[in-house]
Design a protein around this motif. Structure first.
Motif, short mmCIF file in Angstrom:
data_model
loop_
_atom_site.label_atom_id
_atom_site.label_comp_id
_atom_site.label_asym_id
_atom_site.label_seq_id
_atom_site.Cartn_x
_atom_site.Cartn_y
_atom_site.Cartn_z
N VAL A 68 0.84 -1.20 0.00
CA VAL A 68 0.00 0.00 0.00
C VAL A 68 0.87 1.25 0.00
N ASP A 69 1.96 1.22 0.79
CA ASP A 69 2.90 2.34 0.80
C ASP A 69 3.41 2.65 -0.61
N LEU A 70 3.85 1.60 -1.29
CA LEU A 70 4.42 1.77 -2.62
C LEU A 70 3.37 2.29 -3.59
N ILE A 71 2.15 1.76 -3.53
CA ILE A 71 1.08 2.22 -4.42
C ILE A 71 0.79 3.69 -4.20
N THR A 72 0.76 4.10 -2.94
CA THR A 72 0.45 5.49 -2.63
C THR A 72 1.51 6.44 -3.14
N ILE A 73 2.77 6.07 -2.97
CA ILE A 73 3.87 6.92 -3.45
C ILE A 73 3.83 7.03 -4.97
N LEU A 74 3.62 5.91 -5.64
CA LEU A 74 3.54 5.94 -7.10
C LEU A 74 2.37 6.80 -7.56
N ALA A 75 1.26 6.73 -6.83
CA ALA A 75 0.10 7.57 -7.19
C ALA A 75 0.44 9.04 -7.02
N ALA A 76 1.14 9.38 -5.94
CA ALA A 76 1.48 10.78 -5.68
C ALA A 76 2.50 11.31 -6.69
N LEU A 77 3.39 10.45 -7.15
CA LEU A 77 4.41 10.88 -8.11
C LEU A 77 3.83 11.25 -9.47
N ARG A 78 2.57 10.93 -9.69
CA ARG A 78 1.94 11.34 -10.94
C ARG A 78 1.89 12.86 -11.07
N ALA A 79 2.01 13.55 -9.94
CA ALA A 79 1.96 15.02 -9.97
C ALA A 79 3.14 15.62 -10.72
N ILE A 80 4.22 14.86 -10.90
CA ILE A 80 5.36 15.36 -11.67
C ILE A 80 4.93 15.67 -13.10
N GLY A 81 4.05 14.85 -13.66
CA GLY A 81 3.34 15.21 -14.88
C GLY A 81 4.15 15.31 -16.15
N GLY A 82 5.29 14.66 -16.25
CA GLY A 82 6.08 14.77 -17.48
C GLY A 82 5.35 14.25 -18.70
N ARG A 83 4.77 13.08 -18.59
CA ARG A 83 4.06 12.51 -19.73
C ARG A 83 2.80 13.31 -20.05
N ARG A 84 2.15 13.82 -19.01
CA ARG A 84 0.94 14.62 -19.24
C ARG A 84 1.27 15.87 -20.04
N ASP A 85 2.36 16.53 -19.70
CA ASP A 85 2.76 17.73 -20.44
C ASP A 85 3.15 17.39 -21.87
N ALA A 86 3.83 16.26 -22.04
CA ALA A 86 4.25 15.86 -23.38
C ALA A 86 3.03 15.59 -24.26
N ARG A 87 2.02 14.94 -23.69
CA ARG A 87 0.80 14.68 -24.47
C ARG A 87 0.09 15.98 -24.82
N ALA A 88 0.09 16.90 -23.87
CA ALA A 88 -0.57 18.19 -24.12
C ALA A 88 0.14 18.95 -25.23
N ASP A 89 1.48 18.88 -25.23
CA ASP A 89 2.24 19.58 -26.25
C ASP A 89 1.98 19.00 -27.63
#
Length: 627
Positions: free
Chosen positions: A592-613
């Motif tokens: 659960v710890d690992l899942i939560t951290i991975l979920a929170a790291l989505r805020a870095i958003g590199g892939r999201r910005d790349a898709r938007a671009d």
């Protein structure tokens, strides 16, 4: 090997816990199970005591934390003989802290990159050679050598014939920029393949990159209110967990059931999720050319309902072009322009540069003033060639020349009035161009839920109305003094309010707004220092990007918090039926710890910005440069 040693030194308790676990396996294989039980139990209780001390200190400071669950789980598992589960809970607790630290380092990588790249030394030309000196010793006028691929140490002016520099760390633009003799170079930019000479134009502390580093350091040291929001779950989550564990014990009559439920209540995900998400959001903002001074700013941006804009330099380019000179009888056009440009040398207003540039382009000589003073937002008074020259707004000039009268202007134009020796001397007309991305930015803000827009400007009403209509702003207040802007923002009901500005006169209202965003691409100003966020590139669309990042970050932080809560409660409910042994439950909580951290790291958003671009239907002005 070296990396492993660094990890052990950085996380010694985790390393010790793993070492004790390995030693226990060896002893168990050797038939010394009783010794394993004693070692695991004593060590686990020691860690629990250490955690309890910190917990009591927090309680004395009035802060109810979630560590009580971890301490209770460790003690309970030892008392019921589940010593392996006790050690796993210890590993989960100490490993969770290590994972939080690692995730935080990963999330703020972009911020750290700015800090670690700060120039430390410069090659100063001395005689026929060069001397390496600390960057703090460089003074304006010093000639510096910048070797290939080196970082420009201070702001300067190119002396070599040409150069190609990478300004991506400053502006976010990945394409190298070509420079010619006399062009300005920003500290923090990276020189190209050829060595160049520059003349320093600022000290290190006053240079662009060092100002950015200072903003980054301030941002990295902050803690978001929503992180404290996680602490608010401490009491209800603790009570619910203890209640479930107690009911399971009471119904089953087996104290082991109490421990089995409680090991699944250890709240590491709750404590880790929000900090990691907000560091990731701040990192993403930095990568997109916006320094956010704290996670709390991202939270306010996520809830923003009103956007207020300054006009000059914010909605417009801030470099008006002279379009007309209207002298009064007794004055010539070039004479009037020369007097204005000479006086404007002592002004910080954006119009000053335009007047000076126009005079020079016409070959008009500028003169030094015997005395000069500037009244912020109003104008400048200077003594030029024995004459008192007053340049500025109509009301300001009228106070020095009773015969002053307004001149007719076209929509989008602005007038600069002039008085000489107490007599009205005429007016100069200028026009500022609206930013290409302004209308798209307003439309994007509306899509993001920022429904209300206003313009506050010191310019004339007709000019302000013309610009507002062009970009789509619903309400306008013109001819504002700094105090008027503060009062206007304070009276807005639809909050939080985002204020965007760039000049010294915007500093008070940027500080007064819920979120002040400074257009800081031209260098550090009072606006940048008083703002909550600073846009490092000359691009208004980053305002909408900052709001978007804020919304994504808060959403991901809260999602991650609730993932931790929901999964933990679900597992506790299952454990009340005795189907999850304490050791298995402790291992599940690590997952659960690992899942939560991975979920929170989505805020870095590199892939999201790349898709938007890459999205073909996204307006070009709102798309970010590729990295």
């Amino acid at each position: 090997m070296a990396r492993g040693i660094r990890l052990v030194r950085r996380y010694p308790v985790v390393a010790l816990t793993l070492a004790i676990g390995l030693a226990g396996i060896v002893l168990a294989l050797a038939g010394q199970g009783w010794l394993v039980a004693w070692i695991f139990s004593v060590y686990a209780l020691g860690v629990a005591a250490w955690q309890a001390v910190g917990m009591l200190r927090d309680l004395l400071r009035g802060h109810w934390g979630l560590d009580v669950l971890a301490v209770t789980a460790i003690v309970a598992t030892v008392l019921v003989g589940e010593y392996v589960a006790a050690l796993i809970v210890v590993l989960m607790l100490t490993g969770g802290e290590a994972l939080e630290d690692y995730a935080g380092r990963r999330a703020k990588r972009e911020l750290d990159a700015l800090l670690t790249r700060a120039p430390q030394h410069a090659h100063r030309v001395e005689g026929d050679g060069f001397a390496d000196v600390p960057v703090e010793e460089v003074r304006p006028g010093d000639v510096l050598l910048v070797r290939p691929s080196e970082i420009v140490p201070v702001d300067g002016e190119l002396r070599s014939s040409e150069a190609s520099v990478d300004e991506s760390s400053i502006t976010g633009e990945s394409v190298p920029v070509d420079k010619r003799t006399g062009d300005g170079l920003l500290s923090g930019s990276v020189n190209g393949p050829a060595a160049i000479e520059i003349a320093a134009t600022a000290r290190a502390a006053e240079s662009q990159y060092q100002q950015i580093v200072a903003l980054v350091a301030e941002a990295a040291a902050s803690r978001a209110p929503v992180v404290r929001l996680a602490d608010r779950y401490a009491v209800p989550f603790t009570v619910l967990s203890l209640l479930l564990a107690g009911v399971a014990w009471w119904v089953s009559g087996d104290p082991v059931r109490f421990a089995e439920v409680l090991v699944l209540a250890t709240p590491c995900p709750l404590l880790i999720a929000a900090p990691v998400a907000f560091m990731g959001g701040m990192s993403r903002a930095a990568r997109n050319g916006v320094i956010v001074k704290g996670g709390g700013v991202l939270e306010q941006l996520a809830r923003a309902r009103t956007a207020v804009f300054d006009k000059t330099g914010t909605l417009t380019h801030g470099t008006p072009e002279l379009v007309g000179v209207r002298p009064e009888p007794g004055f010539e056009a070039d004479e009037l322009l020369g007097l204005v440009a000479s006086a404007e040398q002592y002004s910080s207003h954006v119009l000053a540069e335009s007047m000076i540039a126009a005079a020079r382009s016409r070959g008009i000589a500028l003169h030094e003033a015997a005395a000069a003073r500037e009244e912020a937002t109003n104008g400048v008074v200077a003594r030029i060639g024995g004459r008192e020259v007053v340049v500025g707004k109509f009301a300001f000039v009228r106070g020095h020349a009773a015969g002053a009268r307004r001149t007719a202007i076209e929509p989008g134009e602005l007038a600069v009035y002039v008085a000489v020796d107490g007599a009205y001397a005429g007016a100069l007309l200028a026009r500022d161009r609206v930013r290409d991305e302004a209308r798209d930015t307003l439309a994007r803000l509306d899509e993001l839920g920022v429904r209300h827009t206003r313009m506050l400007t010191g310019d004339a009403q007709a000019t302000a109305d013309h610009i507002a209509a062009e970009v789509g702003i619903e309400r306008v207040r013109a001819e504002c003094l700094p105090a008027d802007k503060v009062q206007e923002v304070a009276g807005i009901a639809e909050r939080p309010v985002v204020m965007v500005g760039d000049g010294v006169n915007d500093a008070p209202v940027l500080a007064a707004a819920d979120v002040g965003i400074a257009m800081g691409a031209r260098g550090a100003t009072a606006a940048s220092e008083s703002a909550s966020a600073v846009i490092l590139v000359d691009d208004l669309s980053r305002t909408a990007k900052a709001v978007e990042i804020g919304q994504d970050t808060v959403r991901i932080a809260l999602q991650s918090i609730w993932i931790g809560i929901v999964v933990s409660i679900a597992l506790m409910l299952v454990a009340t039926f005795g189907v999850i042994p304490a050791t298995v439950g402790a291992l599940l909580q690590e997952v659960v710890d690992l899942i939560t951290i991975l979920a929170a790291l989505r805020a870095i958003g590199g892939r999201r910005d790349a898709r938007a671009d890459a999205a073909a239907d996204r307006p070009q002005s709102l798309r970010e440069p590729q990295h």
